[in-house]
Design a protein around this motif. Structure first.
Motif, PDB file in Angstrom:
ATOM      1  N   GLY A  40      25.684 -19.933 -58.663  1.00  0.00           N
ATOM      2  CA  GLY A  40      24.394 -20.465 -59.083  1.00  0.00           C
ATOM      3  C   GLY A  40      24.528 -21.616 -60.043  1.00  0.00           C
ATOM      4  O   GLY A  40      25.626 -21.967 -60.468  1.00  0.00           O
ATOM      5  N   PRO A  41      23.409 -22.232 -60.417  1.00  0.00           N
ATOM      6  CA  PRO A  41      23.448 -23.394 -61.308  1.00  0.00           C
ATOM      7  C   PRO A  41      23.942 -23.031 -62.699  1.00  0.00           C
ATOM      8  O   PRO A  41      23.789 -21.894 -63.159  1.00  0.00           O
ATOM      9  N   ALA A  42      24.562 -24.002 -63.349  1.00  0.00           N
ATOM     10  CA  ALA A  42      25.072 -23.792 -64.706  1.00  0.00           C
ATOM     11  C   ALA A  42      23.917 -23.469 -65.654  1.00  0.00           C
ATOM     12  O   ALA A  42      22.866 -24.112 -65.611  1.00  0.00           O
ATOM     13  N   SER A  43      24.110 -22.463 -66.471  1.00  0.00           N
ATOM     14  CA  SER A  43      23.065 -22.021 -67.389  1.00  0.00           C
ATOM     15  C   SER A  43      23.671 -21.758 -68.748  1.00  0.00           C
ATOM     16  O   SER A  43      24.879 -21.512 -68.879  1.00  0.00           O
ATOM     17  N   HIS A  44      22.825 -21.772 -69.774  1.00  0.00           N
ATOM     18  CA  HIS A  44      23.304 -21.436 -71.105  1.00  0.00           C
ATOM     19  C   HIS A  44      23.662 -19.958 -71.195  1.00  0.00           C
ATOM     20  O   HIS A  44      24.393 -19.553 -72.090  1.00  0.00           O
ATOM     21  N   ARG A  45      23.193 -19.127 -70.271  1.00  0.00           N
ATOM     22  CA  ARG A  45      23.500 -17.699 -70.264  1.00  0.00           C
ATOM     23  C   ARG A  45      24.593 -17.402 -69.235  1.00  0.00           C
ATOM     24  O   ARG A  45      24.358 -16.771 -68.215  1.00  0.00           O
ATOM     25  N   THR A  46      25.788 -17.909 -69.473  1.00  0.00           N
ATOM     26  CA  THR A  46      26.907 -17.670 -68.567  1.00  0.00           C
ATOM     27  C   THR A  46      27.482 -16.284 -68.826  1.00  0.00           C
ATOM     28  O   THR A  46      27.889 -15.973 -69.946  1.00  0.00           O
ATOM     29  N   GLU A  47      27.492 -15.456 -67.790  1.00  0.00           N
ATOM     30  CA  GLU A  47      28.040 -14.108 -67.910  1.00  0.00           C
ATOM     31  C   GLU A  47      29.413 -14.071 -67.255  1.00  0.00           C
ATOM     32  O   GLU A  47      29.532 -14.024 -66.031  1.00  0.00           O
ATOM     33  N   TRP A  48      30.452 -14.099 -68.083  1.00  0.00           N
ATOM     34  CA  TRP A  48      31.810 -14.068 -67.554  1.00  0.00           C
ATOM     35  C   TRP A  48      32.209 -12.645 -67.170  1.00  0.00           C
ATOM     36  O   TRP A  48      31.858 -11.680 -67.845  1.00  0.00           O
ATOM     37  N   PHE A  49      32.935 -12.535 -66.075  1.00  0.00           N
ATOM     38  CA  PHE A  49      33.483 -11.270 -65.572  1.00  0.00           C
ATOM     39  C   PHE A  49      32.404 -10.205 -65.351  1.00  0.00           C
ATOM     40  O   PHE A  49      32.511  -9.073 -65.838  1.00  0.00           O
ATOM     41  N   PRO A  50      31.344 -10.558 -64.638  1.00  0.00           N
ATOM     42  CA  PRO A  50      30.239  -9.601 -64.431  1.00  0.00           C
ATOM     43  C   PRO A  50      30.728  -8.368 -63.670  1.00  0.00           C
ATOM     44  O   PRO A  50      31.561  -8.446 -62.773  1.00  0.00           O
ATOM     45  N   GLY A  51      30.186  -7.222 -64.063  1.00  0.00           N
ATOM     46  CA  GLY A  51      30.532  -5.968 -63.411  1.00  0.00           C
ATOM     47  C   GLY A  51      31.762  -5.290 -63.965  1.00  0.00           C
ATOM     48  O   GLY A  51      32.018  -4.115 -63.666  1.00  0.00           O
ATOM     49  N   ALA A  52      32.550  -5.994 -64.773  1.00  0.00           N
ATOM     50  CA  ALA A  52      33.769  -5.405 -65.335  1.00  0.00           C
ATOM     51  C   ALA A  52      33.430  -4.545 -66.552  1.00  0.00           C
ATOM     52  O   ALA A  52      32.369  -4.695 -67.174  1.00  0.00           O
ATOM     53  N   ARG A  53      34.352  -3.649 -66.892  1.00  0.00           N
ATOM     54  CA  ARG A  53      34.211  -2.811 -68.087  1.00  0.00           C
ATOM     55  C   ARG A  53      35.547  -2.790 -68.825  1.00  0.00           C
ATOM     56  O   ARG A  53      36.616  -2.761 -68.198  1.00  0.00           O
ATOM     57  N   VAL A  54      35.469  -2.795 -70.157  1.00  0.00           N
ATOM     58  CA  VAL A  54      36.678  -2.952 -70.958  1.00  0.00           C
ATOM     59  C   VAL A  54      36.406  -2.426 -72.357  1.00  0.00           C
ATOM     60  O   VAL A  54      35.242  -2.251 -72.755  1.00  0.00           O
ATOM     61  N   ASN A  55      37.460  -2.176 -73.133  1.00  0.00           N
ATOM     62  CA  ASN A  55      37.322  -1.831 -74.544  1.00  0.00           C
ATOM     63  C   ASN A  55      38.337  -2.630 -75.348  1.00  0.00           C
ATOM     64  O   ASN A  55      39.540  -2.590 -75.051  1.00  0.00           O
TER      65      ASN A  55
END
Length: 691
Positions: free
Chosen positions: A41-56
């Motif tokens: 999708g188009p570049a946005s100020h709300r960039t969500e890197w690594f969507p769907g991943a889980r980490v600690n």
């Protein structure tokens, strides 16, 4: 031919998906591995890197290393103000963090809750930071000793379930700052009190604890939580889950709560640790910064531990605790490979020990890289620090670059950060190769080359735009040519590690950073990119002086003044002028070996001549606008309070304030020594008084 850093930068822009997925999968242990790095999708100020991943983060910084190298030293606590050096292995660190996490859980802290830490530079602060990450709680770290009014704003905005604090901070072996009265006053101002306030009693100051008001003894609560500590595991969180809220330290108004997303910050920190700073697992890093500032959070708390390295926590100052040799001692004693600090620390060292006599007492041949951030590193200070650290002959004043040796050793480099970025946007990567031939030359006066993911551009600032105005709709941005000064912006999407929003204020997030230059993040800094791709950060946008319609960077003038042998430190601000709009006003501290009186007057005229010769007559610097002071006002993190000084000059020159004992400008919450403020105020009144 592009060097390895420029090649990596190009790859990150041409294929951000492939570039960041590679490093994310190689460097991070995921609870749920990402399947993509960057959503389409188009570049946005709300960039969500690594969507769907889980980490600690805590698992990646503590548990996995405790399992693999439990006996390796993870943390070194070095406190010359208490004559203490203590080491914690990764196994020790795991036990300490589990204990604090258990304590927080007993006080109701769960995933998504905020925990505010108002503490000194002690190991327990680090344990608390990592314990929050372990539970999925959001840490809010406030510099210990911060003024009550500013602390109250952060409490009011973040509304923590628990506050962790200690009884005092130590400015020196004799100067104690009591934290509890400041915290109590902040609660009253905020009209909010958390469910629990847990207080660590320090030997230097013990205070009463009021259980009826939700106050608890740290040691007692830790002991009560100990039986359950081994069972407190790491809570996996979504990639975009807030790790921490970093409040910027503005002098007026509500500070901005920068929200740091977890997964992208982990990846950005690990990339910088390994490839920019060249830090390897097991090696020691020394970050001379408090946890309350972005540099301290990113590279004293998180970065080295994520990398399986050692982090040196230092409680003290560059000079006076007890002498100007402490930095050299720490580097030598703990075999530090990489150091990070602000240029101001180096300026203070040079003023106290200009010949580097303390340096000669220590073997520093093991030091690989020294990186400076926070303010612009002037060429004069850069040359002095490089020569002092390495013990080599200082380079000639006209030297343009430093070329790395065959073996990377003692390389000094500027790198450019912001509280928002969380990691460097520019710098020199010493970890992309195995020899000096792989390292780009360091160019004096620049902040290095762009880091991967950072697509920096320079925008011409239209004359019809006032500060804070947005570009008119439909007008195309005028990008500057190479070597042309303008506003520094970052083309969207934002790289990993940048904030996802401001805490409780998405509207302000958009307005502050993305409205002025649509499609870009506005850094608020002014500078240029030269023909070789090096970024030169000259000043904050509001530190540009418009003299008779000519835009002059204050840092460019400061660089010239620093070239005078008598100047230990200086800053330049704008003074209103009825003819030219503004003219520069210089505040300088003389080196200790320069006499006052006649000698100072001679230096004043030499500085004016130097500025006219190097900058040009348009600089419009006059002898009466060169003011010598004993000390410059600074924040506790070492930044000069230029905005405060501009407001003072405006109060005298435009508003007519004349009382030497009544300054109309409020005391900044971040000021290190309020007495310096009044000294500067009297100097301004004297210098700006009508003839």
């Amino acid at each position: 031919m592009a060097n390895k850093q420029q090649q990596a930068h190009r790859q990150s822009l041409e294929d951000p998906e492939g570039f960041w997925m590679k490093h994310a999968l190689e460097l991070v242990d995921w609870d749920k591995r990402p399947t993509t790095a960057l959503p389409g999708g188009p570049a946005s100020h709300r960039t969500e890197w690594f969507p769907g991943a889980r980490v600690n983060l805590c698992y990646n910084a503590v548990d996995r290393h405790a399992a693999a190298r439990g006996d390796q030293v993870a943390v070194v606590y070095d406190s010359p103000v208490t004559d203490t050096v203590r080491r914690y292995t990764y196994s020790d660190l795991l036990r300490e963090v589990q204990a604090v996490a258990s304590m927080l859980r007993r006080h109701g802290v769960r995933r998504g809750d905020t925990v505010l830490l108002y503490m000194a530079m002690v190991p327990q602060t680090l344990f608390g930071i990592l314990a929050c990450a372990r539970l999925g709680a959001v840490s809010v770290i406030v510099f210990g000793g911060f003024a009550s009014a500013e602390l109250a704003k952060r409490i009011q905005d973040s509304r923590p379930r628990v506050v962790l604090t200690n009884t005092c901070g130590l400015e020196s072996r004799t100067k104690i700052v009591a934290y509890k009265p400041l915290l109590d006053a902040a609660y009253e101002l905020a009209r909010f009190r958390p469910q629990s306030t847990i207080v660590l009693q320090r030997d230097q100051l013990r205070v009463p604890i009021d259980g009826a008001r939700g106050e608890f003894h740290w040691d007692a609560e830790l002991a009560a939580a100990a039986p359950d500590a081994p069972a407190v595991g790491c809570e996996p969180v979504d990639a975009g889950h807030p790790l921490t809220v970093v409040y910027t330290s503005g002098t007026t108004g509500m500070p901005k709560g920068v929200v740091r997303p977890t997964a992208a910050h982990i990846v950005a920190l690990l990339y910088a640790q390994r490839y920019m700073y060249g830090l390897q697992p097991g090696e020691a890093a020394f970050t001379l910064s408090d946890f309350g500032w972005t540099l301290g959070q990113s590279y004293a708390a998180y970065g080295p531990l994520l990398n399986g390295s050692q982090t040196v926590l230092y409680e003290g100052k560059p000079v006076g605790t007890p002498d100007a040799g402490q930095i050299y001692r720490v580097l030598s004693q703990h075999k530090v490979r990489v150091m990070l600090c602000a240029p101001t620390a180096v300026v203070v060292l040079r003023r106290a020990d200009p010949d580097g006599l303390f340096r000669t007492k220590y073997d520093l041949t093991h030091v690989r890289g020294l990186f400076l951030a926070g303010e612009r590193l002037t060429p004069e200070i850069h040359r002095w620090w490089s020569a002092t650290i390495t013990g080599r002959t200082p380079p000639p004043p006209d030297a343009a670059t430093i070329v790395c040796d065959a073996e990377i050793a003692g390389l000094v480099s500027d790198n450019w950060w912001q509280s928002e970025s969380g990691s460097p946007m520019t710098g020199i990567c010493i970890g992309l190769g195995t020899s000096g031939a792989d390292v780009p030359p360091v160019k004096y006066g620049s902040a290095g080359l762009m880091m991967p993911g950072c697509d920096l551009r320079i925008v011409r600032v239209a004359d019809d735009l006032e500060e804070g105005d947005a570009e008119p709709a439909g007008r195309e941005l005028q990008l500057a040519d190479r070597d042309e000064v303008g506003a520094i912006v970052l083309k969207l999407p934002l790289p990993p590690g940048f904030p996802s929003t401001l805490w409780n204020n998405e509207e302000r997030f958009v307005k502050e950073y993305f409205c002025r230059y649509p499609g870009y993040y506005d850094t608020g800094d002014t500078g240029m990119v030269d023909s070789e791709g090096y970024v030169h950060v000259l000043s904050r946008t509001d530190d540009v002086i418009k003299v008779a319609a000519h835009r002059l960077s204050t840092s460019s003038i400061e660089e010239v003044i620093f070239g005078h042998r008598a100047i230990a430190e200086c800053c330049v601000i704008a003074r209103p002028c009825p003819v030219k709009g503004c003219v520069p006003m210089v505040f300088g501290a003389l080196r200790s070996d320069v006499a006052q009186g006649t000698a100072a007057e001679q230096v004043r005229h030499e500085i004016v001549q130097l500025a006219r010769t190097r900058v040009g007559p348009i600089v419009s610097l006059y002898p009466h606008n060169v003011v010598f002071v004993d000390r410059l006002p600074k924040t506790r993190s070492g930044k000069i309070l230029r905005k405060m000084m501009r407001m003072m000059v405006s109060a005298v020159c435009e508003d007519g304030a004349q009382s030497p004992d009544e300054c109309p400008i409020g005391v900044p919450a971040t000021i290190e020594d309020a007495s310096v403020m009044m000294s500067i105020w009297r100097s301004i009144i004297e210098a700006c008084a009508p003839a």
